[in-house]
Design an enzyme around this catalytic site. Sequence first.
Site, PDB file in Angstrom:
ATOM      1  N   GLY A  47       0.870  -1.177   0.000  1.00 57.80           N
ATOM      2  CA  GLY A  47       0.000   0.000   0.000  1.00 57.80           C
ATOM      3  C   GLY A  47       0.907   1.227   0.000  1.00 57.80           C
ATOM      4  O   GLY A  47       1.796   1.333   0.855  1.00 57.80           O
ATOM      5  N   ALA A  48       0.682   2.127  -0.955  1.00 49.95           N
ATOM      6  CA  ALA A  48       1.647   3.211  -1.185  1.00 49.95           C
ATOM      7  C   ALA A  48       2.001   4.015   0.078  1.00 49.95           C
ATOM      8  O   ALA A  48       3.187   4.166   0.402  1.00 49.95           O
ATOM      9  CB  ALA A  48       1.131   4.111  -2.308  1.00 49.95           C
ATOM     10  N   ARG A  89      10.069  -1.073  -4.911  1.00 48.74           N
ATOM     11  CA  ARG A  89       8.772  -1.045  -5.591  1.00 48.74           C
ATOM     12  C   ARG A  89       8.675   0.274  -6.365  1.00 48.74           C
ATOM     13  O   ARG A  89       8.472   1.332  -5.760  1.00 48.74           O
ATOM     14  CB  ARG A  89       7.622  -1.214  -4.593  1.00 48.74           C
ATOM     15  CG  ARG A  89       7.655  -2.581  -3.907  1.00 48.74           C
ATOM     16  CD  ARG A  89       6.321  -3.014  -3.393  1.00 48.74           C
ATOM     17  NE  ARG A  89       5.401  -3.371  -4.443  1.00 48.74           N
ATOM     18  CZ  ARG A  89       4.099  -3.565  -4.247  1.00 48.74           C
ATOM     19  NH1 ARG A  89       3.594  -3.431  -3.040  1.00 48.74           N
ATOM     20  NH2 ARG A  89       3.299  -3.901  -5.245  1.00 48.74           N
ATOM     21  N   ASP A 237      -1.365   4.561  -6.464  1.00 52.09           N
ATOM     22  CA  ASP A 237       0.063   4.453  -6.173  1.00 52.09           C
ATOM     23  C   ASP A 237       0.831   5.636  -6.719  1.00 52.09           C
ATOM     24  O   ASP A 237       1.904   5.980  -6.228  1.00 52.09           O
ATOM     25  CB  ASP A 237       0.629   3.151  -6.738  1.00 52.09           C
ATOM     26  CG  ASP A 237       0.268   2.003  -5.824  1.00 52.09           C
ATOM     27  OD1 ASP A 237      -0.898   1.559  -5.880  1.00 52.09           O
ATOM     28  OD2 ASP A 237       1.138   1.599  -5.020  1.00 52.09           O
ATOM     29  N   LYS A 248      -3.626  -0.601  -8.428  1.00 47.55           N
ATOM     30  CA  LYS A 248      -3.598  -2.063  -8.529  1.00 47.55           C
ATOM     31  C   LYS A 248      -4.197  -2.552  -9.841  1.00 47.55           C
ATOM     32  O   LYS A 248      -5.247  -2.076 -10.278  1.00 47.55           O
ATOM     33  CB  LYS A 248      -4.359  -2.651  -7.326  1.00 47.55           C
ATOM     34  CG  LYS A 248      -4.450  -4.150  -7.252  1.00 47.55           C
ATOM     35  CD  LYS A 248      -3.112  -4.853  -7.397  1.00 47.55           C
ATOM     36  CE  LYS A 248      -2.069  -4.350  -6.431  1.00 47.55           C
ATOM     37  NZ  LYS A 248      -0.683  -4.774  -6.791  1.00 47.55           N
TER      38      LYS A 248
HETATM   39  O1  MRU Z   1       0.592  -3.991  -4.498  1.00 45.21           O
HETATM   40  P1  MRU Z   1      -0.034  -3.239  -3.379  1.00 45.21           P
HETATM   41  O2  MRU Z   1      -0.851  -4.084  -2.482  1.00 45.21           O
HETATM   42  O3  MRU Z   1       0.984  -2.402  -2.633  1.00 45.21           O
HETATM   43  O4  MRU Z   1      -1.007  -2.229  -4.109  1.00 45.21           O
HETATM   44  C1  MRU Z   1      -1.766  -1.357  -3.334  1.00 45.21           C
HETATM   45  C2  MRU Z   1      -2.680  -0.509  -4.123  1.00 45.21           C
HETATM   46  O5  MRU Z   1      -2.759  -0.597  -5.328  1.00 45.21           O
HETATM   47  C3  MRU Z   1      -3.424   0.539  -3.366  1.00 45.21           C
HETATM   48  O6  MRU Z   1      -4.652   0.819  -3.951  1.00 45.21           O
HETATM   49  C4  MRU Z   1      -2.601   1.833  -3.324  1.00 45.21           C
HETATM   50  O7  MRU Z   1      -1.279   1.560  -2.943  1.00 45.21           O
HETATM   51  C5  MRU Z   1      -3.173   2.827  -2.406  1.00 45.21           C
HETATM   52  S1  MRU Z   1      -3.117   2.315  -0.749  1.00 45.21           S
HETATM   53  C6  MRU Z   1      -3.780   3.528   0.212  1.00 45.21           C
END
Ligand code: MRU
Length: 347
Positions: A47-48, A89, A237, A248
Amino acid sequence: MELRTVWWEEESVRLIDQRKLPHTFEVVHCTELAHVAHAIRSMQVRGAPAIGCTAAYGMALAARQSSAANPETLLADLQQAKATLDAQRPTAVNLAWATARMVRRAEAVAVEGVNAIKTALLAEAEAIYAEDLAMCHAIGDHGAPLIPPRGHVLTHCNAGGLATAGYGTALAPIRTAFAQGRPIHVFVDETRPFLQGARLTAWELLQAGIPQTLITDNMAAFMMQRGLVDCIIVGADRIAANGDVANKIGTYGLAVLARYHNIPFYVAAPYSTIDLATASGAEIPIEERDPAEVTHIAGIAIAPHGVNAAHPAFDVTPHELVTAIITERGVVRPPFLDALRQLASKP
Ligand code: MRU
């Protein structure tokens, strides 16, 4: 009390292992920078905004473990730590945003010596965490009024408390509206291949007592066709200067479906997710993850051995499909290029 996703304890970075949730609650102890890098890469934390907070604590850890005898050497160590963390990432801009902020803080106090940098960086990581939590609550305040009266919201992945310092981004308007006593029902996309929806969002909503229905990703279109979805809220992200949104994998498909079915499509994200240096979504680096995460679920092979599989972890939703972006500074509507630039000067 809100659950902490990541925190500092006994000279180490601690975090909830999100790969094990919901059935096992385990805390990871990161005593070295390499552990923090691994936690981010392997998605023990994800999660970002949560990645940004974790990287900030990782920078504090790197500073405190450095044997540098002078500020110049410590600053060089920190640049190295930043490069290591940023590489884990590439899509979530909050990661590089947080490490850059930590480097700036170190540079600002460098004249005071090595110990001053070490103390200042831990305080800065705590500040980033506290600010993120406050931002999520503000996103909730700005976003709740956008949820239509019947309160049927579809969300994708996990943009909840676990993905942030707490409270979440996409889940923030939902939580706030629910706390206000409004009717809410959340359709939770399971979110293949890592199942952040089924494992994490469903868990968070259950804990909060918010009504939900878990659906597989390929049910979303049918739910919309049946008239069951009033709006979609997702996290991000990275948001490019023109309003294109990386989130995602699967988000883009939902945005297309929302347009076809005339359903508002909202993106909720803190200002740190907006990257004005990236002109459009075409420039956003898209993380390619191990295809084994597609061919296997929880370590169990579901496809024939040797099959070719792809795993782009994110996709880009063109800004034309986004109804509005909900930030802690307010709700931004098209045309995004001007609106996002103006947001930069807003407190
Ligand atoms: O691969 P992840 O689980 O890190 O992806 C997370 C997402 O795509 C979330 O929607 C995004 O990071 C926002 S989290 C507040």
